[in-house]
Motif scaffolding. Sequence first.
Motif, PDB file in Angstrom:
ATOM      1  N   GLY A 124     -38.010  15.923  90.269  1.00  0.00           N
ATOM      2  CA  GLY A 124     -37.684  17.253  90.786  1.00  0.00           C
ATOM      3  C   GLY A 124     -37.517  17.260  92.292  1.00  0.00           C
ATOM      4  O   GLY A 124     -36.539  17.782  92.821  1.00  0.00           O
TER       5      GLY A 124
ATOM      6  N   ALA B 216     -34.270  15.389  93.322  1.00  0.00           N
ATOM      7  CA  ALA B 216     -33.056  16.161  93.056  1.00  0.00           C
ATOM      8  C   ALA B 216     -32.911  17.279  94.079  1.00  0.00           C
ATOM      9  O   ALA B 216     -31.824  17.527  94.609  1.00  0.00           O
ATOM     10  CB  ALA B 216     -33.113  16.732  91.645  1.00  0.00           C
ATOM     11  N   THR B 217     -34.022  17.905  94.392  1.00  0.00           N
ATOM     12  CA  THR B 217     -33.972  19.044  95.314  1.00  0.00           C
ATOM     13  C   THR B 217     -33.610  18.592  96.724  1.00  0.00           C
ATOM     14  O   THR B 217     -32.808  19.233  97.407  1.00  0.00           O
ATOM     15  CB  THR B 217     -35.339  19.762  95.307  1.00  0.00           C
TER      16      THR B 217
ATOM     17  N   ASN C 133     -31.706  15.887  84.779  1.00  0.00           N
ATOM     18  CA  ASN C 133     -32.941  15.789  85.561  1.00  0.00           C
ATOM     19  C   ASN C 133     -34.060  15.569  84.559  1.00  0.00           C
ATOM     20  O   ASN C 133     -34.547  16.497  83.938  1.00  0.00           O
ATOM     21  CB  ASN C 133     -33.110  17.128  86.308  1.00  0.00           C
TER      22      ASN C 133
ATOM     23  N   PHE D 201     -28.995  16.977  93.799  1.00  0.00           N
ATOM     24  CA  PHE D 201     -28.408  16.366  92.602  1.00  0.00           C
ATOM     25  C   PHE D 201     -28.524  17.338  91.433  1.00  0.00           C
ATOM     26  O   PHE D 201     -29.616  17.752  91.071  1.00  0.00           O
ATOM     27  CB  PHE D 201     -29.140  15.073  92.227  1.00  0.00           C
ATOM     28  N   ARG D 202     -27.398  17.677  90.825  1.00  0.00           N
ATOM     29  CA  ARG D 202     -27.440  18.662  89.747  1.00  0.00           C
ATOM     30  C   ARG D 202     -27.037  18.092  88.394  1.00  0.00           C
ATOM     31  O   ARG D 202     -26.735  18.830  87.472  1.00  0.00           O
ATOM     32  CB  ARG D 202     -26.579  19.869  90.130  1.00  0.00           C
TER      33      ARG D 202
ATOM     34  N   ASN E 280     -42.933  15.009  86.000  1.00  0.00           N
ATOM     35  CA  ASN E 280     -41.510  15.031  86.354  1.00  0.00           C
ATOM     36  C   ASN E 280     -41.260  15.521  87.778  1.00  0.00           C
ATOM     37  O   ASN E 280     -40.116  15.690  88.168  1.00  0.00           O
ATOM     38  CB  ASN E 280     -40.726  15.898  85.373  1.00  0.00           C
TER      39      ASN E 280
HETATM   40  C1  LIG Z   1     -31.550  20.110  91.229  1.00  0.00           C
HETATM   41  C2  LIG Z   1     -32.429  20.362  90.061  1.00  0.00           C
HETATM   42  O1  LIG Z   1     -32.078  21.013  89.116  1.00  0.00           O
HETATM   43  N1  LIG Z   1     -33.592  19.786  90.130  1.00  0.00           N
HETATM   44  C3  LIG Z   1     -34.645  20.062  89.220  1.00  0.00           C
HETATM   45  C4  LIG Z   1     -35.068  18.815  88.493  1.00  0.00           C
HETATM   46  O2  LIG Z   1     -36.245  19.088  87.751  1.00  0.00           O
HETATM   47  C5  LIG Z   1     -37.326  19.568  88.502  1.00  0.00           C
HETATM   48  C6  LIG Z   1     -38.500  19.676  87.638  1.00  0.00           C
HETATM   49  O3  LIG Z   1     -38.256  20.488  86.532  1.00  0.00           O
HETATM   50  C7  LIG Z   1     -36.984  20.882  89.182  1.00  0.00           C
HETATM   51  O4  LIG Z   1     -38.078  21.307  89.995  1.00  0.00           O
HETATM   52  C8  LIG Z   1     -35.774  20.659  90.026  1.00  0.00           C
HETATM   53  O5  LIG Z   1     -35.380  21.870  90.608  1.00  0.00           O
END
Ligand SMILES: CC(=O)N[C@H]1CO[C@H](CO)[C@@H](O)[C@@H]1O
Length: 432
Positions: free
Chosen positions: A158, A161-162, A170, A166-167, A154
């Motif tokens: 991750g 999104a980071t 996920n 993007f929240r 995943n």
């Molecule tokens: C923005 C956020 O919450 N992203 C998360 C998505 O999932 C990955 C893997 O678990 C996280 O590392 C991210 O922070």
Amino acid sequence: MRRVVITGLGAITPLGIGVRSTWKRLIAGESGIVSVASSSSPKWKDLTSTVAGIVPSVTGGRFSDHEIWRASDYLTPSDQRRMSRFAQYAIAASEMALKDSGWDPKTEDQVNATGVCLGSGIGNLHDFYETSITFHQDGYKKVSPLFVPKILINLGAGHLATRHGFRGPNHSATTACTTGAHSIGDAARFIAFGDADVMLAGGAESCIHPLTFAGFGRSRSLSTKFNDRPEESCRPFDADRDGFVVAEGAAVMVLEELNHAKARGTNILAEVRGYGCSGDAYHMTAPRADGSGALAAMKRALKNARVKPGEVDYINAHATGTQVGDAAEAAAIRTLMMSEEGVDDESKVTVSSTKGSHGHLLGAAGAIESLISVMTIVEGVIPPTLNLHKPNVGTNFNFVPLQAQEKKVKIAISNSFGFGGTNASLVFSRLE
Ligand SMILES: CC(=O)N[C@H]1CO[C@H](CO)[C@@H](O)[C@@H]1O
Ligand SMILES: *[C@@H]1O[C@H](CO)[C@@H](O)[C@H](O)[C@H]1NC(C)=O
Ligand SMILES: *[C@@H]1O[C@H](CO)[C@@H](O)[C@H](O)[C@H]1NC(C)=O
């Protein structure tokens, strides 16, 4: 129920970097399958299958400069070190899809309503392999702290999104060769149920490693007879097919709630109309010969879409080029399409398997093939099944052999089936 549309596409495939480059070669009947026999590692020497769909990374051949993979186009040197190849492809394909859709969320509401659903089938075999050897030989202190973040499936999701904050949801599916389809289907449900307004959805794979070929070789899944003629090795539905061809790449779609897309005036490519899943509950690597698992998935997807079999204009088959799998899928399609609400003649059923051109992208297969199905709706052209000279799956379908065909497509189905007995079908339609 909230409706879900597709507003952006991104792809990295053995046919080139980008959707345009991939589509152009697909329609031209080109192959992205090459020989890996001359690779530097001696481990390749014992392998029974030495053909693969490889993402182009050198200039000078038939790929122009903008069509080849350069990690630095998308990632800083530090990101490149921290991310394995499949995650890099996932990020790059996602950036393309976001750009295509023009979605650049800034406000808190917008980032909270944007999610990610990106999976992989195998992920990063390279680091698993190298780290196992290092640990065995040199012990604890030689294991890289980056090892775990580089192997988790995943982490593509991750990192993406980071990068963008993007929240929304996920999520990562990992369902072998159904991963890409499940990612898109599940993401569409997140939007339909109101968990998100926009989702980046798809799959990525890059396990071009001798161990992959050894493993699939030992389970006798791979093509072995065409090592000296790579372009002919993947032969969906053809009498001479002898197994699948491993490939790498990624495909990502921007899925969006219909009114959300309309409100911002973005181009709508197609609608995600239906999604159906089933399990074979039969065998870990072989399908039921009658195709009943595949049939159940297609039926559920059509029911979900409220579409009759007779309305389906194109089926992008999972068909990987194995004797049993292709025949089982053809049988399933026949049962579906020749049913009461289907068509009256098998020759009216249009089916192609684009794996003949790009190979089997495993966890990204369902994503790239969904993307191709959407492109048939946008472009009105059906990509061919390469290497199909003599179909022997007991049906008289239009398999679009060797050459692309023009056809108006309103409804397209993409099938994906995976080891473990998991089947998924997606129904896409032109937005009405
Ligand atoms: C923005 C956020 O919450 N992203 C998360 C998505 O999932 C990955 C893997 O678990 C996280 O590392 C991210 O922070
Ligand atoms: C966005 O999500 C975060 C974390 O889940 C939350 O703290 C914040 O209140 C949300 N913002 C809005 C505008 O809903
Ligand atoms: C459903 O999943 C199985 C899992 O092994 C897959 O191999 C097969 O192709 C699918 N089923 C059918 C009948 O096609």
